[in-house]
Design a protein around this motif. Structure first.
Motif, PDB file in Angstrom:
ATOM      1  N   ASP A 192      11.925  20.596  -1.309  1.00 24.96           N
ATOM      2  CA  ASP A 192      13.344  20.958  -1.096  1.00 24.96           C
ATOM      3  C   ASP A 192      14.200  19.801  -0.602  1.00 24.96           C
ATOM      4  O   ASP A 192      15.153  20.000   0.174  1.00 24.96           O
ATOM      5  N   GLY A 193      13.841  18.606  -0.980  1.00 24.89           N
ATOM      6  CA  GLY A 193      14.654  17.431  -0.662  1.00 24.89           C
ATOM      7  C   GLY A 193      14.596  17.000   0.784  1.00 24.89           C
ATOM      8  O   GLY A 193      15.236  16.017   1.163  1.00 24.89           O
ATOM      9  N   LYS A 194      13.823  17.719   1.625  1.00 27.68           N
ATOM     10  CA  LYS A 194      13.855  17.368   3.055  1.00 27.68           C
ATOM     11  C   LYS A 194      12.489  17.401   3.757  1.00 27.68           C
ATOM     12  O   LYS A 194      12.327  16.754   4.796  1.00 27.68           O
ATOM     13  N   ASP A 195      11.530  18.143   3.213  1.00 28.21           N
ATOM     14  CA  ASP A 195      10.215  18.192   3.877  1.00 28.21           C
ATOM     15  C   ASP A 195       9.273  17.193   3.219  1.00 28.21           C
ATOM     16  O   ASP A 195       8.925  17.337   2.048  1.00 28.21           O
ATOM     17  N   LEU A 196       8.863  16.215   4.005  1.00 24.71           N
ATOM     18  CA  LEU A 196       7.974  15.183   3.462  1.00 24.71           C
ATOM     19  C   LEU A 196       6.532  15.689   3.500  1.00 24.71           C
ATOM     20  O   LEU A 196       5.992  15.960   4.572  1.00 24.71           O
ATOM     21  N   LEU A 197       5.914  15.831   2.326  1.00 31.95           N
ATOM     22  CA  LEU A 197       4.530  16.304   2.279  1.00 31.95           C
ATOM     23  C   LEU A 197       3.556  15.141   2.232  1.00 31.95           C
ATOM     24  O   LEU A 197       2.439  15.238   2.712  1.00 31.95           O
ATOM     25  N   SER A 198       3.985  14.037   1.643  1.00 30.71           N
ATOM     26  CA  SER A 198       3.118  12.859   1.599  1.00 30.71           C
ATOM     27  C   SER A 198       3.945  11.614   1.295  1.00 30.71           C
ATOM     28  O   SER A 198       4.890  11.674   0.513  1.00 30.71           O
ATOM     29  N   LEU A 199       3.592  10.529   1.944  1.00 27.31           N
ATOM     30  CA  LEU A 199       4.242   9.236   1.657  1.00 27.31           C
ATOM     31  C   LEU A 199       3.194   8.143   1.724  1.00 27.31           C
ATOM     32  O   LEU A 199       2.494   8.008   2.729  1.00 27.31           O
ATOM     33  N   LYS A 200       3.062   7.403   0.652  1.00 22.27           N
ATOM     34  CA  LYS A 200       2.130   6.269   0.613  1.00 22.27           C
ATOM     35  C   LYS A 200       2.909   5.009   0.261  1.00 22.27           C
ATOM     36  O   LYS A 200       3.683   5.002  -0.698  1.00 22.27           O
ATOM     37  N   VAL A 201       2.701   3.962   1.044  1.00 21.23           N
ATOM     38  CA  VAL A 201       3.374   2.685   0.777  1.00 21.23           C
ATOM     39  C   VAL A 201       2.305   1.592   0.753  1.00 21.23           C
ATOM     40  O   VAL A 201       1.540   1.458   1.702  1.00 21.23           O
ATOM     41  N   TYR A 202       2.259   0.871  -0.341  1.00 19.44           N
ATOM     42  CA  TYR A 202       1.395  -0.308  -0.374  1.00 19.44           C
ATOM     43  C   TYR A 202       2.294  -1.538  -0.331  1.00 19.44           C
ATOM     44  O   TYR A 202       3.085  -1.771  -1.232  1.00 19.44           O
ATOM     45  N   SER A 203       2.173  -2.305   0.751  1.00 13.08           N
ATOM     46  CA  SER A 203       3.003  -3.501   0.878  1.00 13.08           C
ATOM     47  C   SER A 203       2.268  -4.701   0.282  1.00 13.08           C
ATOM     48  O   SER A 203       1.105  -4.939   0.582  1.00 13.08           O
ATOM     49  N   GLN A 204       2.999  -5.456  -0.534  1.00 16.65           N
ATOM     50  CA  GLN A 204       2.399  -6.627  -1.192  1.00 16.65           C
ATOM     51  C   GLN A 204       2.602  -7.917  -0.399  1.00 16.65           C
ATOM     52  O   GLN A 204       2.355  -9.004  -0.928  1.00 16.65           O
ATOM     53  N   ILE A 205       3.042  -7.782   0.849  1.00 15.36           N
ATOM     54  CA  ILE A 205       3.427  -8.975   1.621  1.00 15.36           C
ATOM     55  C   ILE A 205       2.361 -10.066   1.595  1.00 15.36           C
ATOM     56  O   ILE A 205       2.668 -11.236   1.382  1.00 15.36           O
ATOM     57  N   GLU A 206       1.103  -9.650   1.767  1.00 14.33           N
ATOM     58  CA  GLU A 206       0.026 -10.664   1.812  1.00 14.33           C
ATOM     59  C   GLU A 206      -0.030 -11.496   0.536  1.00 14.33           C
ATOM     60  O   GLU A 206      -0.297 -12.692   0.576  1.00 14.33           O
ATOM     61  N   SER A 207       0.227 -10.864  -0.593  1.00 10.44           N
ATOM     62  CA  SER A 207       0.157 -11.586  -1.875  1.00 10.44           C
ATOM     63  C   SER A 207       1.303 -12.572  -2.026  1.00 10.44           C
ATOM     64  O   SER A 207       1.177 -13.601  -2.682  1.00 10.44           O
ATOM     65  N   HIS A 208       2.462 -12.244  -1.435  1.00 10.35           N
ATOM     66  CA  HIS A 208       3.639 -13.107  -1.611  1.00 10.35           C
ATOM     67  C   HIS A 208       3.797 -14.145  -0.509  1.00 10.35           C
ATOM     68  O   HIS A 208       4.495 -15.143  -0.706  1.00 10.35           O
TER      69      HIS A 208
END
Ligand code: AMP
Ligand code: MG
Length: 341
Positions: free
Chosen positions: A21-37
């Motif tokens: 419904d645009g407001k309840d976060l059920l899951s969030l995954k973030v892969y940061s590429q910082i190490e590669s850059h």
């Protein structure tokens, strides 16, 4: 109930999220590429798109499992389509097309910059439009008039370096790791200001009157460089960091004041990677008290970074407006790119 998937792959974070419904976060995954850059002290487009390709499937699988839903439960797939690195955007776009094609789910193409501002919808009810949208990130220092979902007009922009870029470049000359924002912030915090001590850096864009609203940080970067050269024996890193932030943030609060005067809009929404900075948050809060406006910014720092939750959140609003795109939708590096629906 509406389930939405958000996909973000515009730059150096691969991210997916599932929102109800645009407001309840059920899951969030973030892969940061910082190490590669980080060996290159900047985002390398080819490395970025390859990394997105390698990670996106597994992030999706984990996220769907965490949310406890199937693809066929989704009501929409929202994906960042602009602005960003084209090769990177294409990875997210292709994933959205696959899911749409197989499961017959509509695609919502999202403006990355608007999504940064709209993410506050995950933490609270949206304030009434219009807003002044202040975007401070690695690629942008700008102020938008945000009139409604999908309806933004630029009011002020940067002439050269963005604020995040200035943090990254100044931290490089101070020999701090990449990306420099958090390191420079920590150094600035450690500085013990002496009584009556003056700022070694000049006020930015002094020549601008009340009407002209713009950002420019390359002059500050040069001022830091000269100051460093003059003090090369024992570089005062903490002091430089402290006054760099002070000078840089003063331009932000001054521009917000001018934007309020010019437009009469007293709802300010600030977002983007640099909003992770605690001192900036404090400066904005102090300005809010001084100039009397309503201020909103993401409370959770993960919502300041590029993330799929902001895409799913804005995607829901656009989905409700039936702003769908066909499988042949385009991605673009341009900020003012208009999707043809
Ligand atoms: P984005 O472009 O939105 O992904 O944000 C990345 C930019 O935010 C980079 O330029 C970082 O240096 C900057 N950044 C991240 N954390 C901080 C911080 N704590 N203070 C200042 N800048 C930051
Ligand atoms: Mg990023």
């Amino acid at each position: 109930m509406a389930y939405g998937l958000g996909i973000e792959s515009s730059c150096d974070e691969t991210s997916v999220a599932i929102v109800r419904d645009g407001k309840d976060l059920l899951s969030l995954k973030v892969y940061s590429q910082i190490e590669s850059h980080s060996p290159y002290r900047g985002v390398v487009p080819e490395i970025a798109s390859r990394a997105h390709l390698e990670k996106i499937n597994s992030l999706l699988a984990v996220s769907m499992e965490e949310a406890g839903i199937n693809y066929s439960d989704l009501d929409y797939v929202a994906v960042t389509s602009y602005p960003g690195l084209v090769g990177s955007l294409m990875i997210g776009a292709q994933m959205a097309r696959c899911i749409s094609l197989v499961y017959g789910i509509p695609i919502v193409a999202v403006n990355h910059l608007e999504a940064h501002l709209a993410v506050i919808g995950l933490e609270r009810e949206f304030p009434a439009f219009p807003w002044l949208g202040v975007l401070l990130s690695g690629g942008n220092s700008s102020i938008y008039i945000y009139k409604g979902f999908g309806d933004l007009e630029i009011l002020a922009d940067t002439q050269d370096d963005s604020l995040g870029e200035a943090f990254d470049k100044v931290s490089a000359v101070l020999n701090l790791p990449y990306p420099g924002g958090p390191y420079l912030e920590a150094k600035a915090k450690a500085y013990q200001l002496e009584k009556g001590e003056g700022n070694p850096f000049p006020k930015l864009l002094k020549e601008d009157g009340e009407e002209k609203i713009r950002f420019s940080y390359s002059g500050l970067k040069t001022a830091v460089l000269y100051y460093l050269r003059a003090n090369s024996e024992a570089p005062p890193v903490e002091k430089i960091s402290y006054f760099f932030q002070k000078t840089a943030f003063e331009l932000v609060t001054r521009n917000i004041r001018k934007a309020i005067t010019k437009t009469g809009i007293r709802t300010v929404v600030a977002a983007g990677g640099v909003l992770a900075n605690g001192t900036l948050r404090e400066s904005l809060e102090a300005e809010k008290e001084r100039s009397q406006f309503d201020l909103f910014y993401p409370q959770k720092k993960i919502y300041c970074t590029d993330n799929g939750a902001m895409v799913a959140c804005l995607g829901y609003q656009l989905w409700k407006q039936k702003s769908f795109v066909g499988l042949d939708f385009k991605v673009s590096p341009k900020r003012n790119f208009e999707q043809i629906i």
